[in-house]
Design a protein around this motif. Sequence first.
Motif, PDB file in Angstrom:
ATOM      1  N   UNK A 242       0.900  -1.356  -0.471  1.00  0.00           N
ATOM      2  CA  UNK A 242       0.556  -0.099   0.458  1.00  0.00           C
ATOM      3  C   UNK A 242       0.724   1.047  -0.071  1.00  0.00           C
ATOM      4  N   UNK A 243       2.125   1.318   0.428  1.00  0.00           N
ATOM      5  CA  UNK A 243       2.397   2.384   0.696  1.00  0.00           C
ATOM      6  C   UNK A 243       3.392   2.750  -0.827  1.00  0.00           C
TER       7      UNK A 243
ATOM      8  N   UNK B  72      -8.813   1.304 -23.260  1.00  0.00           N
ATOM      9  CA  UNK B  72      -9.032   0.772 -22.072  1.00  0.00           C
ATOM     10  C   UNK B  72     -10.210  -1.029 -22.031  1.00  0.00           C
ATOM     11  N   UNK B  73     -10.899  -0.668 -23.151  1.00  0.00           N
ATOM     12  CA  UNK B  73     -10.965  -1.558 -23.877  1.00  0.00           C
ATOM     13  C   UNK B  73     -10.638  -3.098 -24.450  1.00  0.00           C
ATOM     14  N   UNK B  74      -9.404  -2.423 -24.469  1.00  0.00           N
ATOM     15  CA  UNK B  74      -7.617  -3.576 -24.622  1.00  0.00           C
ATOM     16  C   UNK B  74      -7.362  -4.217 -23.806  1.00  0.00           C
ATOM     17  N   UNK B  75      -7.422  -4.024 -22.863  1.00  0.00           N
ATOM     18  CA  UNK B  75      -6.583  -3.893 -20.898  1.00  0.00           C
ATOM     19  C   UNK B  75      -7.549  -4.594 -19.949  1.00  0.00           C
ATOM     20  N   UNK B  76      -6.825  -5.516 -19.256  1.00  0.00           N
ATOM     21  CA  UNK B  76      -8.235  -6.394 -18.592  1.00  0.00           C
ATOM     22  C   UNK B  76      -6.486  -6.130 -17.166  1.00  0.00           C
ATOM     23  N   UNK B  77      -6.742  -6.139 -15.797  1.00  0.00           N
ATOM     24  CA  UNK B  77      -6.030  -5.223 -15.150  1.00  0.00           C
ATOM     25  C   UNK B  77      -6.297  -6.987 -13.308  1.00  0.00           C
ATOM     26  N   UNK B  78      -5.320  -7.755 -13.411  1.00  0.00           N
ATOM     27  CA  UNK B  78      -5.518  -8.577 -12.329  1.00  0.00           C
ATOM     28  C   UNK B  78      -3.723  -8.417 -11.292  1.00  0.00           C
ATOM     29  N   UNK B  79      -4.983  -8.183 -10.669  1.00  0.00           N
ATOM     30  CA  UNK B  79      -3.847  -8.300  -9.287  1.00  0.00           C
ATOM     31  C   UNK B  79      -3.233  -9.467  -8.207  1.00  0.00           C
ATOM     32  N   UNK B  80      -2.916  -9.820  -8.205  1.00  0.00           N
ATOM     33  CA  UNK B  80      -2.188 -11.592  -7.511  1.00  0.00           C
ATOM     34  C   UNK B  80      -2.448 -10.949  -5.683  1.00  0.00           C
ATOM     35  N   UNK B  81      -2.293 -11.665  -5.214  1.00  0.00           N
ATOM     36  CA  UNK B  81      -2.707 -10.421  -3.865  1.00  0.00           C
ATOM     37  C   UNK B  81      -1.480 -12.498  -2.827  1.00  0.00           C
TER      38      UNK B  81
ATOM     39  N   UNK C 295      -2.799  -4.536   4.686  1.00  0.00           N
ATOM     40  CA  UNK C 295      -3.401  -3.241   4.821  1.00  0.00           C
ATOM     41  C   UNK C 295      -3.388  -2.833   3.260  1.00  0.00           C
ATOM     42  N   UNK C 296      -3.514  -1.285   3.186  1.00  0.00           N
ATOM     43  CA  UNK C 296      -4.696  -0.912   2.481  1.00  0.00           C
ATOM     44  C   UNK C 296      -4.771  -1.079   0.562  1.00  0.00           C
ATOM     45  N   UNK C 297      -3.895  -2.452   0.360  1.00  0.00           N
ATOM     46  CA  UNK C 297      -3.448  -2.859  -1.174  1.00  0.00           C
ATOM     47  C   UNK C 297      -4.330  -3.295  -1.465  1.00  0.00           C
ATOM     48  N   UNK C 298      -5.200  -3.877  -1.140  1.00  0.00           N
ATOM     49  CA  UNK C 298      -6.452  -4.796  -1.924  1.00  0.00           C
ATOM     50  C   UNK C 298      -7.199  -3.498  -2.394  1.00  0.00           C
ATOM     51  N   UNK C 299      -7.722  -1.941  -1.008  1.00  0.00           N
ATOM     52  CA  UNK C 299      -8.481  -1.357  -1.480  1.00  0.00           C
ATOM     53  C   UNK C 299      -8.040  -0.474  -2.699  1.00  0.00           C
ATOM     54  N   UNK C 300      -6.507   0.095  -2.667  1.00  0.00           N
ATOM     55  CA  UNK C 300      -6.141   0.545  -3.880  1.00  0.00           C
ATOM     56  C   UNK C 300      -6.182   0.096  -4.893  1.00  0.00           C
ATOM     57  N   UNK C 301      -6.105  -1.667  -4.922  1.00  0.00           N
ATOM     58  CA  UNK C 301      -6.076  -2.286  -5.965  1.00  0.00           C
ATOM     59  C   UNK C 301      -7.583  -2.071  -6.811  1.00  0.00           C
ATOM     60  N   UNK C 302      -8.145  -2.407  -6.187  1.00  0.00           N
ATOM     61  CA  UNK C 302     -10.097  -2.355  -6.532  1.00  0.00           C
ATOM     62  C   UNK C 302     -10.352  -0.495  -7.250  1.00  0.00           C
TER      63      UNK C 302
END
Length: 121
Positions: free
Chosen positions: A27-28, A44-53, A58-65
């Motif tokens: 998060x930092x 943007x319609x040609x991009x997907x965003x994936x976070x593997x956590x 901390x606030x990491x997942x909130x930022x990713x969402x």
Amino acid sequence: MNNSKNITYNKEKLPTLSVVIVTFNNGQVLPPCLEAISIQDYPQDKIEYINVDGGSTDNTKDLMRKFKFKIVDSPIANAEAQRAFGLREAKNELVVYIDADNYLPHSQWFLQMTKPFTDDS
């Protein structure tokens, strides 16, 4: 450093991208990385965003969402192995791995990195 030139492109020829970021309590350091991704001059319609956590508390997942990343919880703590989870989730033609503490140097970085794929079939 800004090495970008105005890259011209044909939207139809651009490959689709899966942007994968592996995280664990980042998060930092995430905000500059996510901001640099969000200003990319790429359709943007040609991009997907994936976070593997790996179990951030901390606030990491909130930022990713907030930046529209799909969250994939990983049962493995090893970052290199987690990249494989991102690859498995990826649905697009090219996979872009970006570390959580890195940032893209300019707004046309995605275009610059995909240019060889569109210039040479």
